[in-house]
Write an enzyme that holds these catalytic residues in place. Structure first.
Site, PDB file in Angstrom:
ATOM      1  N   LYS A 104      49.644   6.867 -24.371  1.00 30.23           N
ATOM      2  CA  LYS A 104      49.804   5.439 -24.687  1.00 30.23           C
ATOM      3  C   LYS A 104      50.190   5.305 -26.159  1.00 30.23           C
ATOM      4  O   LYS A 104      49.361   5.360 -27.058  1.00 30.23           O
ATOM      5  CB  LYS A 104      48.525   4.641 -24.427  1.00 30.23           C
TER       6      LYS A 104
ATOM      7  N   GLU B  21      40.434  11.692 -33.919  1.00 41.68           N
ATOM      8  CA  GLU B  21      40.992  11.907 -35.265  1.00 41.68           C
ATOM      9  C   GLU B  21      41.083  10.537 -35.909  1.00 41.68           C
ATOM     10  O   GLU B  21      41.890   9.709 -35.480  1.00 41.68           O
ATOM     11  CB  GLU B  21      42.393  12.526 -35.158  1.00 41.68           C
TER      12      GLU B  21
ATOM     13  N   CYS C 244      46.560   9.195 -42.867  1.00 42.09           N
ATOM     14  CA  CYS C 244      45.100   9.347 -42.810  1.00 42.09           C
ATOM     15  C   CYS C 244      44.608  10.320 -43.869  1.00 42.09           C
ATOM     16  O   CYS C 244      43.486  10.212 -44.331  1.00 42.09           O
ATOM     17  CB  CYS C 244      44.693   9.817 -41.422  1.00 42.09           C
TER      18      CYS C 244
ATOM     19  N   GLU D 173      39.505   2.388 -46.282  1.00 39.72           N
ATOM     20  CA  GLU D 173      40.878   2.878 -46.120  1.00 39.72           C
ATOM     21  C   GLU D 173      41.834   1.694 -46.241  1.00 39.72           C
ATOM     22  O   GLU D 173      41.765   0.755 -45.447  1.00 39.72           O
ATOM     23  CB  GLU D 173      40.997   3.523 -44.740  1.00 39.72           C
TER      24      GLU D 173
HETATM   25  P1  NAD Z   1      44.210   1.612 -34.418  1.00 38.61           P
HETATM   26  O1  NAD Z   1      42.878   2.251 -34.250  1.00 38.61           O
HETATM   27  O2  NAD Z   1      44.290   0.155 -34.548  1.00 38.61           O
HETATM   28  O3  NAD Z   1      45.147   1.988 -33.170  1.00 38.61           O
HETATM   29  C1  NAD Z   1      45.442   3.325 -32.816  1.00 38.61           C
HETATM   30  C2  NAD Z   1      45.836   3.370 -31.360  1.00 38.61           C
HETATM   31  O4  NAD Z   1      44.689   3.085 -30.569  1.00 38.61           O
HETATM   32  C3  NAD Z   1      46.891   2.354 -30.934  1.00 38.61           C
HETATM   33  O5  NAD Z   1      47.676   2.935 -29.907  1.00 38.61           O
HETATM   34  C4  NAD Z   1      46.048   1.200 -30.376  1.00 38.61           C
HETATM   35  O6  NAD Z   1      46.761   0.417 -29.445  1.00 38.61           O
HETATM   36  C5  NAD Z   1      44.918   1.967 -29.717  1.00 38.61           C
HETATM   37  N1  NAD Z   1      43.632   1.290 -29.627  1.00 38.61           N
HETATM   38  C6  NAD Z   1      43.021   0.519 -30.568  1.00 38.61           C
HETATM   39  N2  NAD Z   1      41.818   0.128 -30.117  1.00 38.61           N
HETATM   40  C7  NAD Z   1      41.645   0.674 -28.903  1.00 38.61           C
HETATM   41  C8  NAD Z   1      40.592   0.657 -27.936  1.00 38.61           C
HETATM   42  N3  NAD Z   1      39.456  -0.022 -28.146  1.00 38.61           N
HETATM   43  N4  NAD Z   1      40.755   1.350 -26.793  1.00 38.61           N
HETATM   44  C9  NAD Z   1      41.884   2.051 -26.571  1.00 38.61           C
HETATM   45  N5  NAD Z   1      42.921   2.095 -27.419  1.00 38.61           N
HETATM   46  C10 NAD Z   1      42.800   1.424 -28.589  1.00 38.61           C
HETATM   47  O7  NAD Z   1      44.894   2.366 -35.654  1.00 38.61           O
HETATM   48  P2  NAD Z   1      46.357   2.144 -36.263  1.00 38.61           P
HETATM   49  O8  NAD Z   1      46.304   1.003 -37.209  1.00 38.61           O
HETATM   50  O9  NAD Z   1      47.386   2.156 -35.191  1.00 38.61           O
HETATM   51  O10 NAD Z   1      46.538   3.533 -37.074  1.00 38.61           O
HETATM   52  C11 NAD Z   1      46.064   3.723 -38.333  1.00 38.61           C
HETATM   53  C12 NAD Z   1      44.723   4.462 -38.299  1.00 38.61           C
HETATM   54  O11 NAD Z   1      44.896   5.737 -37.678  1.00 38.61           O
HETATM   55  C13 NAD Z   1      44.206   4.755 -39.689  1.00 38.61           C
HETATM   56  O12 NAD Z   1      42.832   4.502 -39.722  1.00 38.61           O
HETATM   57  C14 NAD Z   1      44.492   6.241 -39.864  1.00 38.61           C
HETATM   58  O13 NAD Z   1      43.667   6.881 -40.794  1.00 38.61           O
HETATM   59  C15 NAD Z   1      44.298   6.755 -38.486  1.00 38.61           C
HETATM   60  N6  NAD Z   1      44.986   8.048 -38.320  1.00 38.61           N
HETATM   61  C16 NAD Z   1      44.232   9.186 -38.252  1.00 38.61           C
HETATM   62  C17 NAD Z   1      44.854  10.424 -38.134  1.00 38.61           C
HETATM   63  C18 NAD Z   1      44.049  11.698 -38.062  1.00 38.61           C
HETATM   64  O14 NAD Z   1      44.595  12.692 -37.625  1.00 38.61           O
HETATM   65  N7  NAD Z   1      42.783  11.712 -38.448  1.00 38.61           N
HETATM   66  C19 NAD Z   1      46.249  10.502 -38.058  1.00 38.61           C
HETATM   67  C20 NAD Z   1      46.988   9.310 -38.130  1.00 38.61           C
HETATM   68  C21 NAD Z   1      46.330   8.090 -38.248  1.00 38.61           C
END
Ligand code: NAD
Length: 482
Positions: free
Chosen positions: A177, A251, A285, A385
């Site tokens: 997804k 992650e 991240c 963050e």
């Molecule tokens: P987000 O958590 O809002 O969304 C990430 C994904 O999860 C999207 O596809 C979103 O639609 C989905 N999602 C959100 N809530 C959900 C739920 N309750 N159930 C199922 N799916 C859900 O994050 P974002 O704004 O898209 O991305 C940025 C974040 O990702 C930052 O916090 C960043 O640090 C983190 N990140 C971490 C890594 C790592 O490897 N540790 C890598 C890249 C990004």
């Protein structure tokens, strides 16, 4: 304009169940650059059913690991030929500077795929051990089953590959997804998987928002969730997986510290931080957004960092001269601007940047790359963050104080130390509680595990450890002497 009318479900392009679409807007021009169907819960149900059938009754999960690897190798070959196109798509949909995309948005995922191929080729899929009861024991590593992979928008191919490659090599089927901001690269990847001959049923790609994502997490047909995203969403997902005893790897976010020691070559350090702290417009991240400088060298570090940040070329991400592009979306621009205002309310000083549009840009979701001085580690701009090009310079007394400040965080994803004394650097690396660490650089190697301590996640990706999150263990005791 890239338009798709169908979803990739069970390895086939099918008409979506719903009629809603996702508009992909360029963060630079604010113009429409793509349109795809928005997946619904019904589409997720179809994708999970296809994945379940492929895993429970299909050839993929039963194939010899080497046979599977041959198909994954085809995928690697097909992917290699399209990396520059993939980089251009990611830049168009989410605004990564093209030079970053041509490094991290497709070549890095391809290198990661190849590292997983190497790890799988050497992996003991079925081992025989001499038991303590007289006979032997066979220990098998089998695919965990149907994987639900949830991907953020910031490094979409990188994150997708970190889940897809080990899942495929382990014999799993997978429902991906993507984020609504970045469906175009995901659909291009679907075309490459098709061309590589990955069997039907094994991969589905259903872009949608968080509610539909949560439906995938809760789905009883899914055996494991592989999630990358914010810590807040990770907590929610982990709680659902906990209730269901579903396997889950997370992650999550970070607020990593770069410790600059007094003996560091400041010119080389500042040049290194250009990447380590500001890569991908600060939307990483692992970004080193807390810069720790000793009280003795504090003003020197602030001046050098501000000169570098103030001189960055901000603008059109498709221009190879651009160093910082726009943020992914208007809501992200607003979020970063709120943090810039908050930092000032907390008493920190904007040395360069601040709110307001960068010069010469009258549209696009840009913010000015910003450096704060006078930051203490308890301020929200040092703890939360921000996910944009905003750096906080924090003074420390001595090395122990620097390590304590680095560790005083809810996160533990990455970090770095900048020093002429590599032994001291290694000592500090051992003391900072994060999953990855760099000395005079920040990078990661796909042969080694990557992931977070504390609020930065559970589990590891990459390396043998990353593959093992897609495997179950089975011990078989045959009759003694057989
Ligand atoms: P987000 O958590 O809002 O969304 C990430 C994904 O999860 C999207 O596809 C979103 O639609 C989905 N999602 C959100 N809530 C959900 C739920 N309750 N159930 C199922 N799916 C859900 O994050 P974002 O704004 O898209 O991305 C940025 C974040 O990702 C930052 O916090 C960043 O640090 C983190 N990140 C971490 C890594 C790592 O490897 N540790 C890598 C890249 C990004």
């Amino acid at each position: 304009m890239r338009t798709h009318e169908k979803l990739f479900i069970g390895g086939e392009w099918v008409t979506p169940a719903g009629t809603n679409t996702i508009d992909v807007i360029s963060p630079h021009s604010e113009e429409l650059v793509g349109r795809v169907p928005e997946g619904t819960e019904v589409d997720i149900d179809r994708a999970v059913a296809a994945a379940r059938d492929a895993f429970d009754h299909g050839e993929w999960s039963r194939m010899d690991p080497a046979e599977r690897a041959a198909i994954v190798q085809n995928f690697s070959n097909v992917y290699a030929a399209q990396m520059m196109e993939m980089a251009a798509i990611v830049t168009e949909e989410m605004g990564s500077p093209i030079t970053f995309s041509q490094l991290a948005q497709s070549p890095a995922p391809w290198l990661m795929l190849n590292a997983f191929l190497q790890i799988a080729a050497e992996y003991p899929w079925e081992e025989r051990r001499a038991g303590v009861l007289g006979g032997d024991v066979i220990v098998r590593h089998e695919g965990v089953g149907v994987v639900g992979a949830i991907v953020p928008w910031n490094v979409p191919q990188f994150v997708t590959m970190s889940k897809l490659a080990p899942a495929l090599l382990a014999g799993c089927s997978i429902v991906i997804k993507p984020s609504p901001e970045t469906p175009l690269d995901a659909f291009f990847m679907a075309q490459l998987l098709e061309e590589a001959g990955v069997p039907k049923g094994v991969v589905s790609i259903v872009p949608a928002g968080r509610e539909v994502g949560e439906h995938l997490v809760r789905h009883p047909g899914v055996d494991k969730i592989a999630f990358t995203g914010s810590t807040a969403a990770g907590r929610k997902i982990a709680s659902i997986c906990g209730e269901q005893l579903k396997r889950c790897s997370l992650e999550l976010g970070g607020k990593s510290a770069a410790i600059i020691l007094d003996d560091a070559d400041l010119g080389a350090t500042i040049e290194g931080l250009k990447f380590a702290s500001l890569m991908n417009n600060g939307q990483a991240c692992v970004a080193q957004t807390r810069i720790l400088a000793s009280k003795e060298r504090y003003s020197e570090v602030v001046d050098a960092l501000s000169a570098m940040v103030g001189g960055l070329a901000v603008g059109d991400p498709s221009d190879p001269a651009t160093e910082v592009g726009p943020l992914v979306a208007e809501r992200q621009q607003e979020r970063v601007e709120k943090y810039i205002a908050l930092g000032q309310e907390e008493g920190a000083k904007v040395v360069v940047g601040g709110n307001g549009r960068p010069a010469g840009l009258d549209k696009g979701w840009y913010v000015q790359p910003t450096v704060f001085s006078g930051v203490t580690n308890d301020m929200r701009i040092a703890q939360e963050e921000i996910f944009g090009p905003v750096l906080a310079v924090i003074p420390y007394d001595d090395v122990d104080d620097a390590v304590n400040i680095a560790n005083d965080s809810e996160y533990g994803l990455a970090g770095s130390v900048w020093t002429a004394d590599i032994d001291l650097g290694l000592d500090i690396a051992r003391r900072v509680r994060t999953g990855t660490y760099g000395i005079n650089q920040y990078t990661m190697d796909f042969i080694a595990p990557f992931g977070g301590y504390k609020g930065s996640g559970i589990g590891r990706e990459f390396g043998r450890e990353g593959l093992e999150h897609y495997l179950e263990l089975k011990s078989i005791v045959p009759p003694a002497g057989s």
